[in-house]
Motif scaffolding. Sequence first.
Motif, PDB file in Angstrom:
ATOM      1  N   SER A 115     -12.239  -8.580  -7.037  1.00 11.84           N
ATOM      2  CA  SER A 115     -13.273  -8.574  -8.070  1.00 11.84           C
ATOM      3  C   SER A 115     -13.312  -7.242  -8.802  1.00 11.84           C
ATOM      4  O   SER A 115     -13.378  -7.192 -10.042  1.00 11.84           O
ATOM      5  N   GLU A 116     -13.260  -6.138  -8.045  1.00 21.19           N
ATOM      6  CA  GLU A 116     -13.288  -4.814  -8.652  1.00 21.19           C
ATOM      7  C   GLU A 116     -12.063  -4.561  -9.528  1.00 21.19           C
ATOM      8  O   GLU A 116     -12.165  -3.988 -10.619  1.00 21.19           O
ATOM      9  N   MET A 117     -10.891  -4.981  -9.050  1.00 19.95           N
ATOM     10  CA  MET A 117      -9.675  -4.775  -9.838  1.00 19.95           C
ATOM     11  C   MET A 117      -9.691  -5.618 -11.104  1.00 19.95           C
ATOM     12  O   MET A 117      -9.160  -5.205 -12.143  1.00 19.95           O
ATOM     13  N   GLY A 118     -10.297  -6.801 -11.032  1.00 20.21           N
ATOM     14  CA  GLY A 118     -10.442  -7.619 -12.236  1.00 20.21           C
ATOM     15  C   GLY A 118     -11.342  -6.933 -13.251  1.00 20.21           C
ATOM     16  O   GLY A 118     -11.072  -6.952 -14.467  1.00 20.21           O
ATOM     17  N   ASN A 126       0.002  -6.285 -10.602  1.00 23.85           N
ATOM     18  CA  ASN A 126       0.745  -6.382  -9.359  1.00 23.85           C
ATOM     19  C   ASN A 126      -0.216  -6.396  -8.166  1.00 23.85           C
ATOM     20  O   ASN A 126      -0.058  -7.174  -7.218  1.00 23.85           O
ATOM     21  N   ARG A 127      -1.229  -5.544  -8.223  1.00 23.94           N
ATOM     22  CA  ARG A 127      -2.230  -5.512  -7.150  1.00 23.94           C
ATOM     23  C   ARG A 127      -3.027  -6.811  -7.104  1.00 23.94           C
ATOM     24  O   ARG A 127      -3.263  -7.370  -6.029  1.00 23.94           O
ATOM     25  N   GLN A 158      -3.763   2.101  -4.632  1.00 24.65           N
ATOM     26  CA  GLN A 158      -2.894   2.903  -5.488  1.00 24.65           C
ATOM     27  C   GLN A 158      -3.080   2.556  -6.962  1.00 24.65           C
ATOM     28  O   GLN A 158      -3.129   3.450  -7.815  1.00 24.65           O
ATOM     29  N   ALA A 159      -3.195   1.278  -7.271  1.00 18.36           N
ATOM     30  CA  ALA A 159      -3.324   0.865  -8.669  1.00 18.36           C
ATOM     31  C   ALA A 159      -4.556   1.473  -9.318  1.00 18.36           C
ATOM     32  O   ALA A 159      -4.523   1.877 -10.487  1.00 18.36           O
ATOM     33  N   GLY A 212       0.795  -1.223   0.000  1.00 20.54           N
ATOM     34  CA  GLY A 212       0.000   0.000   0.000  1.00 20.54           C
ATOM     35  C   GLY A 212       0.820   1.262   0.000  1.00 20.54           C
ATOM     36  O   GLY A 212       0.378   2.286  -0.484  1.00 20.54           O
ATOM     37  N   LYS A 213       2.055   1.229   0.557  1.00 18.24           N
ATOM     38  CA  LYS A 213       2.857   2.443   0.629  1.00 18.24           C
ATOM     39  C   LYS A 213       3.919   2.514  -0.460  1.00 18.24           C
ATOM     40  O   LYS A 213       4.723   3.413  -0.492  1.00 18.24           O
ATOM     41  N   ALA A 214       3.924   1.542  -1.340  1.00 16.94           N
ATOM     42  CA  ALA A 214       4.921   1.551  -2.405  1.00 16.94           C
ATOM     43  C   ALA A 214       4.591   2.656  -3.399  1.00 16.94           C
ATOM     44  O   ALA A 214       3.443   2.904  -3.714  1.00 16.94           O
ATOM     45  N   THR A 215       5.603   3.287  -3.906  1.00 19.16           N
ATOM     46  CA  THR A 215       5.384   4.354  -4.876  1.00 19.16           C
ATOM     47  C   THR A 215       5.524   3.851  -6.297  1.00 19.16           C
ATOM     48  O   THR A 215       5.061   4.484  -7.221  1.00 19.16           O
TER      49      THR A 215
END
Length: 332
Positions: A134-137, A283-284, A197-198, A19-22
């Motif tokens: 599901s939402e990211m898919g 990645n997410r 973030q994605a 979550g904190k990766a840029t």
Amino acid sequence: MSVNGINSNSFDFSKLLGGKATTPTAGSSGAVDFLSALKLQMASIESQTVGSLVSSALGSGKVSGGASFADILGAGNTAGTSSLDALLGSAASMSGTNGVSAVGRNMALFDPESAYRMMTGINAKAVAYKAEASEMGEMKSYVSTLQQEAIKLGSTDVSTGGEEIRGRVQAFANAYNGWMQRFGSEVQDGGMLAGTQAARVSQWELEQSIANPFNGAKDGLHGMADLGLSIDPVTKLATVDNARLDAALASNKKAAMGALHEFTANFAKSAELLNSAGNFINNRLDNLSHVIGYIDTNMASLQAEFGQGDPAKPTGQQAKALANYNATHGIG
């Protein structure tokens, strides 16, 4: 605040999800972070349970049965099981399924209420991560559709009639607006993807691709806005000004088509990168898959160890997304 320092907010799943990766990476150490954090919490609770038993022995100098603390430590006991071994064995057996009370707390633990709250949080996260997956898919599919719409628009050339060009620009705008209407509110504060973030980067990147003023700069144009395609600053939806598009085509159709081709190539590339292996969306999804798999595999043993926790109660879009996830994965 509990003695063992555990509370409902102390278990940080965000480490697993980066979550904190840029910047995105093809591989993530998040799963290791998640396991380490969980094992640390488990060890903390279990050590406090054993510590409370030993503290009782130290305070009285005796334990049940009249044994001294030296007896507990096994002093002079060269055969059989020491009192400490028996004590630890008893504590371990109580922390299993038989130790979970009718109200879902493991009363063998030093602080069963804090452990119960931790499990309540894990139960909620287990549902939230499946809904998010599901939402990211869905988002990945929408991005692919937008990529194809940009490619279609890019097939326009100087021989294409003005009416057809207008239709293709409007079709692209409609596809983009469908994406925004589907996910725009989800990435805003309070939305299901607000902390993802994605999702935020995907929305920002595609919006900026349309708003980029440098497409067509070599021919004196200022991006797609000069061709009538722009983003409404309030609604964030794409709008098409056909009068402005017609004027650009009438003034210098070759330059207008050059700007359009530059825009569609850049937009399609941005969409492709967002969906590429090891980049934002995939990645997410990979990280979500890791944490969901771990929780599903270990949920029964976690609840037996720390108590049942309150069940998650998803509502609204989260409930719909969870139902979609379960249907997709054959979960009844």
